[in-house]
Design a protein around this motif. Structure first.
Motif, PDB file in Angstrom:
ATOM      1  N   ARG A 128      -0.885  -6.520  -3.199  1.00 44.42           N
ATOM      2  CA  ARG A 128      -0.350  -5.515  -2.277  1.00 44.42           C
ATOM      3  C   ARG A 128      -1.073  -4.196  -2.458  1.00 44.42           C
ATOM      4  O   ARG A 128      -1.269  -3.721  -3.578  1.00 44.42           O
ATOM      5  CB  ARG A 128       1.152  -5.309  -2.510  1.00 44.42           C
ATOM      6  CG  ARG A 128       1.778  -4.273  -1.563  1.00 44.42           C
ATOM      7  CD  ARG A 128       3.269  -4.120  -1.807  1.00 44.42           C
ATOM      8  NE  ARG A 128       3.572  -3.473  -3.068  1.00 44.42           N
ATOM      9  CZ  ARG A 128       3.593  -2.132  -3.249  1.00 44.42           C
ATOM     10  NH1 ARG A 128       3.307  -1.329  -2.243  1.00 44.42           N
ATOM     11  NH2 ARG A 128       3.908  -1.636  -4.424  1.00 44.42           N
ATOM     12  N   ASN A 129      -1.495  -3.610  -1.345  1.00 45.25           N
ATOM     13  CA  ASN A 129      -2.015  -2.239  -1.314  1.00 45.25           C
ATOM     14  C   ASN A 129      -1.228  -1.477  -0.259  1.00 45.25           C
ATOM     15  O   ASN A 129      -1.427  -1.686   0.945  1.00 45.25           O
ATOM     16  CB  ASN A 129      -3.509  -2.221  -0.977  1.00 45.25           C
ATOM     17  CG  ASN A 129      -4.386  -2.627  -2.142  1.00 45.25           C
ATOM     18  OD1 ASN A 129      -4.552  -1.880  -3.102  1.00 45.25           O
ATOM     19  ND2 ASN A 129      -4.934  -3.843  -2.076  1.00 45.25           N
ATOM     20  N   GLY A 130      -0.296  -0.633  -0.712  1.00 46.94           N
ATOM     21  CA  GLY A 130       0.557   0.067   0.236  1.00 46.94           C
ATOM     22  C   GLY A 130       1.403  -0.915   1.017  1.00 46.94           C
ATOM     23  O   GLY A 130       2.104  -1.745   0.454  1.00 46.94           O
ATOM     24  N   ALA A 131       1.319  -0.845   2.351  1.00 44.74           N
ATOM     25  CA  ALA A 131       2.082  -1.745   3.213  1.00 44.74           C
ATOM     26  C   ALA A 131       1.315  -3.016   3.548  1.00 44.74           C
ATOM     27  O   ALA A 131       1.796  -3.840   4.331  1.00 44.74           O
ATOM     28  CB  ALA A 131       2.464  -1.023   4.505  1.00 44.74           C
ATOM     29  N   THR A 132       0.139  -3.205   2.960  1.00 42.15           N
ATOM     30  CA  THR A 132      -0.698  -4.352   3.277  1.00 42.15           C
ATOM     31  C   THR A 132      -0.648  -5.390   2.163  1.00 42.15           C
ATOM     32  O   THR A 132      -0.932  -5.079   1.000  1.00 42.15           O
ATOM     33  CB  THR A 132      -2.156  -3.924   3.505  1.00 42.15           C
ATOM     34  OG1 THR A 132      -2.216  -2.992   4.591  1.00 42.15           O
ATOM     35  CG2 THR A 132      -3.026  -5.128   3.840  1.00 42.15           C
ATOM     36  N   PHE A 133      -0.258  -6.619   2.517  1.00 41.05           N
ATOM     37  CA  PHE A 133      -0.358  -7.754   1.617  1.00 41.05           C
ATOM     38  C   PHE A 133      -1.615  -8.534   1.972  1.00 41.05           C
ATOM     39  O   PHE A 133      -1.915  -8.744   3.151  1.00 41.05           O
ATOM     40  CB  PHE A 133       0.870  -8.658   1.747  1.00 41.05           C
ATOM     41  CG  PHE A 133       2.036  -8.227   0.911  1.00 41.05           C
ATOM     42  CD1 PHE A 133       2.325  -8.864  -0.282  1.00 41.05           C
ATOM     43  CD2 PHE A 133       2.837  -7.174   1.309  1.00 41.05           C
ATOM     44  CE1 PHE A 133       3.398  -8.454  -1.065  1.00 41.05           C
ATOM     45  CE2 PHE A 133       3.919  -6.762   0.545  1.00 41.05           C
ATOM     46  CZ  PHE A 133       4.197  -7.401  -0.649  1.00 41.05           C
ATOM     47  N   SER A 134      -2.334  -8.984   0.955  1.00 40.58           N
ATOM     48  CA  SER A 134      -3.560  -9.748   1.167  1.00 40.58           C
ATOM     49  C   SER A 134      -3.463 -11.084   0.451  1.00 40.58           C
ATOM     50  O   SER A 134      -2.851 -11.183  -0.619  1.00 40.58           O
ATOM     51  CB  SER A 134      -4.786  -8.980   0.652  1.00 40.58           C
ATOM     52  OG  SER A 134      -4.894  -7.716   1.258  1.00 40.58           O
ATOM     53  N   PRO A 146       6.407  -3.897   6.891  1.00 38.33           N
ATOM     54  CA  PRO A 146       7.131  -2.622   6.793  1.00 38.33           C
ATOM     55  C   PRO A 146       7.899  -2.543   5.476  1.00 38.33           C
ATOM     56  O   PRO A 146       8.395  -3.540   4.962  1.00 38.33           O
ATOM     57  CB  PRO A 146       8.080  -2.670   7.989  1.00 38.33           C
ATOM     58  CG  PRO A 146       7.455  -3.655   8.938  1.00 38.33           C
ATOM     59  CD  PRO A 146       6.779  -4.675   8.075  1.00 38.33           C
ATOM     60  N   ALA A 147       8.022  -1.349   4.935  1.00 35.75           N
ATOM     61  CA  ALA A 147       8.746  -1.110   3.676  1.00 35.75           C
ATOM     62  C   ALA A 147       8.254  -2.042   2.577  1.00 35.75           C
ATOM     63  O   ALA A 147       9.024  -2.609   1.812  1.00 35.75           O
ATOM     64  CB  ALA A 147      10.250  -1.263   3.875  1.00 35.75           C
ATOM     65  N   ALA A 148       6.945  -2.181   2.490  1.00 32.53           N
ATOM     66  CA  ALA A 148       6.360  -3.157   1.564  1.00 32.53           C
ATOM     67  C   ALA A 148       6.648  -2.838   0.104  1.00 32.53           C
ATOM     68  O   ALA A 148       6.698  -3.742  -0.733  1.00 32.53           O
ATOM     69  CB  ALA A 148       4.854  -3.244   1.783  1.00 32.53           C
ATOM     70  N   SER A 149       6.856  -1.562  -0.235  1.00 32.89           N
ATOM     71  CA  SER A 149       7.099  -1.218  -1.630  1.00 32.89           C
ATOM     72  C   SER A 149       8.411  -1.809  -2.134  1.00 32.89           C
ATOM     73  O   SER A 149       8.606  -1.980  -3.338  1.00 32.89           O
ATOM     74  CB  SER A 149       7.111   0.301  -1.811  1.00 32.89           C
ATOM     75  OG  SER A 149       8.142   0.884  -1.034  1.00 32.89           O
ATOM     76  N   ASN A 150       9.313  -2.131  -1.213  1.00 29.56           N
ATOM     77  CA  ASN A 150      10.597  -2.726  -1.586  1.00 29.56           C
ATOM     78  C   ASN A 150      10.670  -4.208  -1.229  1.00 29.56           C
ATOM     79  O   ASN A 150      11.723  -4.823  -1.373  1.00 29.56           O
ATOM     80  CB  ASN A 150      11.749  -1.991  -0.884  1.00 29.56           C
ATOM     81  CG  ASN A 150      11.878  -0.559  -1.368  1.00 29.56           C
ATOM     82  OD1 ASN A 150      11.703  -0.284  -2.536  1.00 29.56           O
ATOM     83  ND2 ASN A 150      12.172   0.338  -0.448  1.00 29.56           N
ATOM     84  N   ALA A 151       9.554  -4.777  -0.774  1.00 27.76           N
ATOM     85  CA  ALA A 151       9.558  -6.171  -0.352  1.00 27.76           C
ATOM     86  C   ALA A 151       9.375  -7.091  -1.556  1.00 27.76           C
ATOM     87  O   ALA A 151       8.531  -6.859  -2.416  1.00 27.76           O
ATOM     88  CB  ALA A 151       8.451  -6.420   0.665  1.00 27.76           C
ATOM     89  N   ASN A 163      14.422  -7.618   1.183  1.00 28.94           N
ATOM     90  CA  ASN A 163      14.449  -6.224   0.734  1.00 28.94           C
ATOM     91  C   ASN A 163      15.018  -6.185  -0.681  1.00 28.94           C
ATOM     92  O   ASN A 163      16.206  -6.377  -0.884  1.00 28.94           O
ATOM     93  CB  ASN A 163      15.298  -5.388   1.695  1.00 28.94           C
ATOM     94  CG  ASN A 163      15.294  -3.924   1.313  1.00 28.94           C
ATOM     95  OD1 ASN A 163      14.735  -3.518   0.290  1.00 28.94           O
ATOM     96  ND2 ASN A 163      15.916  -3.100   2.146  1.00 28.94           N
ATOM     97  N   ALA A 164      14.149  -5.950  -1.669  1.00 26.78           N
ATOM     98  CA  ALA A 164      14.578  -5.972  -3.051  1.00 26.78           C
ATOM     99  C   ALA A 164      15.576  -4.872  -3.376  1.00 26.78           C
ATOM    100  O   ALA A 164      16.333  -4.996  -4.348  1.00 26.78           O
ATOM    101  CB  ALA A 164      13.350  -5.859  -3.972  1.00 26.78           C
TER     102      ALA A 164
END
Length: 263
Positions: free
Chosen positions: A216-222, A173-178, A258-259
Motif C-alpha cells: 500500500r502507498n497512500g490510497a493505492t494498493f498494488s 478510499p480510506a485505505a489507511s483504515n482498510a 473498515n478496520a
C-alpha cells in the motif's frame, strides 16, 4: 429445530425464517518482529536476484472456542519502497496448531519497523453473548450461527484484482483504515536446461518461486508476482521439468473492511 432468527423485545419474541452465517470478530493480532525464517534464497547463475524474505508468525491467537479463524490484514504504508507482503494463511484451524503469519519481501534483509496488524474472525457456529435483547439465528440443526450481541464482520466492498509480473495498481478510499483478505496465488517452476542430446534432465536445472504479494502507498494498493527464490543446479541427474500453481492469477475478489470498526 428449524432455522431462523429469534428477536427478543420487552413485548416478546418472534421467529423469522432466514438462514445465514456471519463471522464473529474475536480480536486483533500482531506479528512477532523477530522472523522465524530469514534469508536470500538464491544461488547459481539464475540471471535475477530475488527479494529477501523475512517470515513472521503472530504472537498469539485470540480464543476462538475451537473454531477456524479468518484473518484480515491492515498494511503499513510502503512509502514508495519496493516491498511486498504475502499472508501465509488466510484461514487457520487453531486446534491443529495452525497460526497465521506474514512473509515480507524486501530488497534488503532488515526487519520492517512497522508490521501489518491482523483482525481475526471466528467462522462457523456462534457463541452466545451475554445480551438479553437482540437477534439470534440458528441453522437447520439447531446450532447458533449469529448473535447480534457479538461484533460481526462487516464487508465494505469487494475489489477485483489480478496478479502479474507487472505491477497492477488499485485505489481504495480510506485505505489507511482498510483491512483486506488477500487471495492466495503462487507459481513454482523447475525446468531442465542445457540437456545433452537424447538425455533429458542430464544438463542443468533452473528453479523459480513467485508469490502474489500486495503493498500500500497512500490510497493505492498494488499487486505483483514477486520472485522470492531462484536457484541454478548443475548436472541434474533426472528430468526435473515441473510446474505448479496455487490459485488463479486474474479476476480475483478481494474483500475490504473498515478496520476502525474493530479498533
Amino acid at each position: 429445530m428449524t432455522s431462523g432468527i429469534l428477536f427478543n423485545t420487552e413485548k416478546g419474541s418472534r421467529v423469522i425464517d432466514e438462514e445465514f452465517m456471519v463471522p464473529e470478530f474475536i480480536g486483533k493480532v500482531t506479528l512477532n518482529p523477530s522472523p522465524y525464517i530469514s534469508g536470500l534464497f538464491n544461488s547459481g547463475n539464475t540471471g535475477i536476484t530475488p527479494y529477501y524474505t523475512n517470515s513472521h508468525q503472530v504472537n498469539g491467537l485470540p480464543d476462538s472456542g475451537g473454531r477456524d479463524i479468518m484473518t484480515f490484514w491492515r498494511y503499513p504504508d510502503a512509502n514508495g519502497e519496493d516491498i511486498w507482503f504475502y499472508p501465509t494463511s488466510s484461514v487457520v484451524t487453531p486446534v491443529n496448531g495452525s497460526v497465521p503469519g506474514m512473509n515480507i519481501y524486501r530488497r534488503n534483509g532488515r526487519v520492517l519497523p512497522t508490521m501489518p496488524v491482523g483482525y481475526c474472525f471466528a467462522i462457523g457456529r456462534a457463541i452466545a453473548s451475554a445480551n438479553t435483547y437482540g437477534m439470534r439465528s440458528w441453522d437447520g440443526t439447531g446450532k447458533l450461527i449469529f448473535d447480534s450481541g457479538n461484533l460481526s464482520l462487516k464487508i465494505e466492498s469487494f475489489l477485483s484484482i489480478s496478479y502479474g509480473y507487472q505491477i497492477s495498481n488499485y485505489v481504495i478510499p480510506a485505505a489507511s483504515n482498510a483491512a483486506i483478505l488477500l487471495p492466495d496465488t503462487y507459481h513454482i517452476s523447475d525446468v531442465s536446461v542445457g540437456d545433452a542430446p537424447e538425455y533429458p534432465g542430464s544438463g542443468n536445472t533452473q528453479f523459480y518461486e513467485d508469490r502474489g504479494g500486495v503493498r500500500r502507498n497512500g490510497a493505492t494498493f498494488s499487486t505483483c508476482m514477486a520472485n522470492v527464490a531462484a536457484y541454478y543446479f548443475n548436472g541434474a541427474a533426472y528430468d526435473r521439468d515441473a510446474s505448479s500453481h496455487s490459485g488463479n492469477a486474474s479476476d480475483l475478489s478481494m474483500p475490504i473492511m473498515n478496520a476502525s470498526l474493530y479498533d
